[in-house]
Design a protein around this motif. Structure first.
Motif, PDB file in Angstrom:
ATOM      1  N   VAL A 111     -41.074  -9.424 -11.374  1.00 41.50           N
ATOM      2  CA  VAL A 111     -40.651 -10.812 -11.516  1.00 41.50           C
ATOM      3  C   VAL A 111     -40.584 -11.408 -10.116  1.00 41.50           C
ATOM      4  O   VAL A 111     -39.916 -10.866  -9.230  1.00 41.50           O
ATOM      5  CB  VAL A 111     -39.260 -10.901 -12.205  1.00 41.50           C
ATOM      6  CG1 VAL A 111     -38.787 -12.345 -12.265  1.00 41.50           C
ATOM      7  CG2 VAL A 111     -39.321 -10.293 -13.599  1.00 41.50           C
ATOM      8  N   GLU A 112     -41.281 -12.492  -9.909  1.00 40.23           N
ATOM      9  CA  GLU A 112     -41.332 -13.127  -8.587  1.00 40.23           C
ATOM     10  C   GLU A 112     -40.181 -14.114  -8.385  1.00 40.23           C
ATOM     11  O   GLU A 112     -39.679 -14.685  -9.339  1.00 40.23           O
ATOM     12  CB  GLU A 112     -42.666 -13.872  -8.420  1.00 40.23           C
ATOM     13  CG  GLU A 112     -43.896 -12.990  -8.468  1.00 40.23           C
ATOM     14  CD  GLU A 112     -43.980 -11.962  -7.345  1.00 40.23           C
ATOM     15  OE1 GLU A 112     -43.402 -12.186  -6.261  1.00 40.23           O
ATOM     16  OE2 GLU A 112     -44.620 -10.914  -7.551  1.00 40.23           O
ATOM     17  N   GLY A 113     -39.768 -14.260  -7.129  1.00 42.11           N
ATOM     18  CA  GLY A 113     -38.834 -15.317  -6.756  1.00 42.11           C
ATOM     19  C   GLY A 113     -37.359 -14.993  -6.877  1.00 42.11           C
ATOM     20  O   GLY A 113     -36.532 -15.901  -6.816  1.00 42.11           O
ATOM     21  N   VAL A 114     -37.012 -13.718  -7.046  1.00 44.67           N
ATOM     22  CA  VAL A 114     -35.590 -13.352  -7.137  1.00 44.67           C
ATOM     23  C   VAL A 114     -35.304 -12.229  -6.148  1.00 44.67           C
ATOM     24  O   VAL A 114     -35.963 -11.183  -6.204  1.00 44.67           O
ATOM     25  CB  VAL A 114     -35.213 -12.874  -8.560  1.00 44.67           C
ATOM     26  CG1 VAL A 114     -33.713 -12.589  -8.650  1.00 44.67           C
ATOM     27  CG2 VAL A 114     -35.615 -13.876  -9.610  1.00 44.67           C
ATOM     28  N   GLY A 115     -34.334 -12.447  -5.260  1.00 45.69           N
ATOM     29  CA  GLY A 115     -33.958 -11.422  -4.302  1.00 45.69           C
ATOM     30  C   GLY A 115     -35.132 -10.989  -3.441  1.00 45.69           C
ATOM     31  O   GLY A 115     -36.112 -11.720  -3.280  1.00 45.69           O
ATOM     32  N   ASP A 116     -35.038  -9.767  -2.882  1.00 42.72           N
ATOM     33  CA  ASP A 116     -36.130  -9.223  -2.080  1.00 42.72           C
ATOM     34  C   ASP A 116     -37.255  -8.742  -2.994  1.00 42.72           C
ATOM     35  O   ASP A 116     -38.420  -8.741  -2.613  1.00 42.72           O
ATOM     36  CB  ASP A 116     -35.637  -8.042  -1.227  1.00 42.72           C
ATOM     37  CG  ASP A 116     -34.570  -8.458  -0.226  1.00 42.72           C
ATOM     38  OD1 ASP A 116     -34.480  -9.667   0.100  1.00 42.72           O
ATOM     39  OD2 ASP A 116     -33.820  -7.586   0.246  1.00 42.72           O
ATOM     40  N   GLU A 117     -36.885  -8.305  -4.193  1.00 46.24           N
ATOM     41  CA  GLU A 117     -37.842  -7.815  -5.184  1.00 46.24           C
ATOM     42  C   GLU A 117     -37.105  -7.742  -6.512  1.00 46.24           C
ATOM     43  O   GLU A 117     -35.908  -7.481  -6.542  1.00 46.24           O
ATOM     44  CB  GLU A 117     -38.340  -6.422  -4.776  1.00 46.24           C
ATOM     45  CG  GLU A 117     -39.422  -5.861  -5.660  1.00 46.24           C
ATOM     46  CD  GLU A 117     -39.944  -4.524  -5.174  1.00 46.24           C
ATOM     47  OE1 GLU A 117     -41.169  -4.376  -5.118  1.00 46.24           O
ATOM     48  OE2 GLU A 117     -39.129  -3.625  -4.867  1.00 46.24           O
ATOM     49  N   ALA A 118     -37.814  -7.973  -7.624  1.00 51.03           N
ATOM     50  CA  ALA A 118     -37.158  -7.928  -8.937  1.00 51.03           C
ATOM     51  C   ALA A 118     -38.119  -7.425 -10.004  1.00 51.03           C
ATOM     52  O   ALA A 118     -39.341  -7.602  -9.902  1.00 51.03           O
ATOM     53  CB  ALA A 118     -36.637  -9.315  -9.316  1.00 51.03           C
ATOM     54  N   TYR A 119     -37.527  -6.793 -11.036  1.00 49.04           N
ATOM     55  CA  TYR A 119     -38.280  -6.279 -12.177  1.00 49.04           C
ATOM     56  C   TYR A 119     -37.507  -6.537 -13.459  1.00 49.04           C
ATOM     57  O   TYR A 119     -36.285  -6.483 -13.476  1.00 49.04           O
ATOM     58  CB  TYR A 119     -38.508  -4.763 -12.056  1.00 49.04           C
ATOM     59  CG  TYR A 119     -39.467  -4.389 -10.960  1.00 49.04           C
ATOM     60  CD1 TYR A 119     -40.831  -4.314 -11.208  1.00 49.04           C
ATOM     61  CD2 TYR A 119     -39.003  -4.119  -9.682  1.00 49.04           C
ATOM     62  CE1 TYR A 119     -41.718  -3.974 -10.205  1.00 49.04           C
ATOM     63  CE2 TYR A 119     -39.891  -3.779  -8.668  1.00 49.04           C
ATOM     64  CZ  TYR A 119     -41.244  -3.706  -8.935  1.00 49.04           C
ATOM     65  OH  TYR A 119     -42.117  -3.374  -7.939  1.00 49.04           O
ATOM     66  N   TRP A 120     -38.239  -6.762 -14.532  1.00 48.52           N
ATOM     67  CA  TRP A 120     -37.677  -6.897 -15.871  1.00 48.52           C
ATOM     68  C   TRP A 120     -37.976  -5.608 -16.619  1.00 48.52           C
ATOM     69  O   TRP A 120     -39.104  -5.107 -16.592  1.00 48.52           O
ATOM     70  CB  TRP A 120     -38.329  -8.070 -16.592  1.00 48.52           C
ATOM     71  CG  TRP A 120     -37.909  -8.213 -18.028  1.00 48.52           C
ATOM     72  CD1 TRP A 120     -38.593  -7.792 -19.133  1.00 48.52           C
ATOM     73  CD2 TRP A 120     -36.722  -8.826 -18.520  1.00 48.52           C
ATOM     74  NE1 TRP A 120     -37.895  -8.100 -20.279  1.00 48.52           N
ATOM     75  CE2 TRP A 120     -36.741  -8.744 -19.928  1.00 48.52           C
ATOM     76  CE3 TRP A 120     -35.623  -9.437 -17.907  1.00 48.52           C
ATOM     77  CZ2 TRP A 120     -35.723  -9.254 -20.726  1.00 48.52           C
ATOM     78  CZ3 TRP A 120     -34.615  -9.948 -18.698  1.00 48.52           C
ATOM     79  CH2 TRP A 120     -34.659  -9.854 -20.094  1.00 48.52           C
ATOM     80  N   ILE A 121     -36.966  -5.075 -17.291  1.00 49.26           N
ATOM     81  CA  ILE A 121     -37.159  -3.901 -18.137  1.00 49.26           C
ATOM     82  C   ILE A 121     -36.724  -4.262 -19.547  1.00 49.26           C
ATOM     83  O   ILE A 121     -35.577  -4.639 -19.780  1.00 49.26           O
ATOM     84  CB  ILE A 121     -36.367  -2.677 -17.614  1.00 49.26           C
ATOM     85  CG1 ILE A 121     -36.910  -2.266 -16.242  1.00 49.26           C
ATOM     86  CG2 ILE A 121     -36.465  -1.522 -18.612  1.00 49.26           C
ATOM     87  CD1 ILE A 121     -36.228  -1.059 -15.636  1.00 49.26           C
ATOM     88  N   GLU A 122     -37.674  -4.180 -20.470  1.00 47.73           N
ATOM     89  CA  GLU A 122     -37.434  -4.498 -21.874  1.00 47.73           C
ATOM     90  C   GLU A 122     -36.976  -3.239 -22.585  1.00 47.73           C
ATOM     91  O   GLU A 122     -37.512  -2.161 -22.361  1.00 47.73           O
ATOM     92  CB  GLU A 122     -38.754  -4.980 -22.493  1.00 47.73           C
ATOM     93  CG  GLU A 122     -38.624  -5.557 -23.867  1.00 47.73           C
ATOM     94  CD  GLU A 122     -38.110  -6.986 -23.875  1.00 47.73           C
ATOM     95  OE1 GLU A 122     -37.697  -7.414 -24.960  1.00 47.73           O
ATOM     96  OE2 GLU A 122     -38.107  -7.662 -22.844  1.00 47.73           O
ATOM     97  N   SER A 123     -35.960  -3.370 -23.432  1.00 44.27           N
ATOM     98  CA  SER A 123     -35.469  -2.223 -24.180  1.00 44.27           C
ATOM     99  C   SER A 123     -35.005  -2.708 -25.550  1.00 44.27           C
ATOM    100  O   SER A 123     -33.895  -3.226 -25.685  1.00 44.27           O
ATOM    101  CB  SER A 123     -34.318  -1.554 -23.425  1.00 44.27           C
ATOM    102  OG  SER A 123     -33.865  -0.428 -24.117  1.00 44.27           O
ATOM    103  N   GLY A 124     -35.858  -2.597 -26.525  1.00 40.13           N
ATOM    104  CA  GLY A 124     -35.509  -3.068 -27.863  1.00 40.13           C
ATOM    105  C   GLY A 124     -35.334  -4.571 -27.894  1.00 40.13           C
ATOM    106  O   GLY A 124     -36.175  -5.312 -27.414  1.00 40.13           O
ATOM    107  N   SER A 125     -34.198  -5.032 -28.438  1.00 39.13           N
ATOM    108  CA  SER A 125     -33.956  -6.471 -28.555  1.00 39.13           C
ATOM    109  C   SER A 125     -33.287  -7.041 -27.306  1.00 39.13           C
ATOM    110  O   SER A 125     -32.984  -8.227 -27.263  1.00 39.13           O
ATOM    111  CB  SER A 125     -33.066  -6.745 -29.771  1.00 39.13           C
ATOM    112  OG  SER A 125     -31.810  -6.125 -29.589  1.00 39.13           O
ATOM    113  N   THR A 126     -33.033  -6.192 -26.315  1.00 36.22           N
ATOM    114  CA  THR A 126     -32.435  -6.687 -25.082  1.00 36.22           C
ATOM    115  C   THR A 126     -33.364  -6.393 -23.917  1.00 36.22           C
ATOM    116  O   THR A 126     -34.337  -5.661 -24.039  1.00 36.22           O
ATOM    117  CB  THR A 126     -31.070  -6.029 -24.801  1.00 36.22           C
ATOM    118  OG1 THR A 126     -31.275  -4.628 -24.618  1.00 36.22           O
ATOM    119  CG2 THR A 126     -30.085  -6.279 -25.913  1.00 36.22           C
TER     120      THR A 126
END
Length: 166
Positions: A111-126
């Motif tokens: 995910v671009e534009g957040v902090g020094d670096e960012a990632y999204w992790i999908e887990s089921g419905s959250t």
């Protein structure tokens, strides 16, 4: 000379109060509902100082959890950036091949534009947005029935607010 436990706690990052990193009105502006209850916890675990806050909304699926991970106290303290490198860049994973594979989940999505670096992790419905800044990282977990892109955008808005206050 005696050591002052309060200064040790402050140095370890345990003074970070996750409940002070977002306001109810900010939760409402993103989820559509204000936080009606706030539950906080702080602990040291695996060499890290972890401060967490559960912002409960009237609709539980819209609730938000913010976790801040910093370097823990003492001789077993670990650097959050090292953990980050292992989790998101696979550094140091060569020696762990004999371990059982983790639960099946989608690979982290940058995910671009957040902090020094960012990632999204999908887990089921959250899902959760992980962002690193300086030598601590945050996790903003958000649920709901919105599509993944909308949940990522909501988590990103909340993460930006949290990172400004760290």
């Amino acid at each position: 000379m005696k050591t002052n436990p309060a200064s040790t706690v402050a140095e370890s990052g345990m003074k970070i109060r996750a409940d002070k990193l977002l306001m109810s009105s900010e939760i409402e502006s993103v989820t559509g509902e204000p936080a009606k209850q706030v539950v906080t916890s702080a602990r040291t675990e695996a060499g890290f100082a972890i401060s967490q806050c559960y912002f409960q909304t009237a609709t539980p699926a819209k609730s938000v959890v913010v976790t801040v991970t910093s370097r823990g106290p003492g001789p077993d303290a670990k650097e959050p950036r090292q953990f980050w490198a292992e989790k998101f860049h696979g550094e140091g994973n060569e020696e762990k091949q004999g371990e059982e594979p983790q639960r099946r989940q989608a690979p982290p999505e940058k995910v671009e534009g957040v902090g020094d670096e960012a990632y999204w992790i999908e887990s089921g419905s959250t899902g959760a947005l992980y962002a690193i800044q300086a030598n601590r990282f945050i996790r903003v977990a958000i649920g709901g029935s919105d599509g993944k892109a909308i949940r990522i955008e909501k988590a990103k808005r909340l993460a930006e607010l949290v990172l400004k206050r760290l």
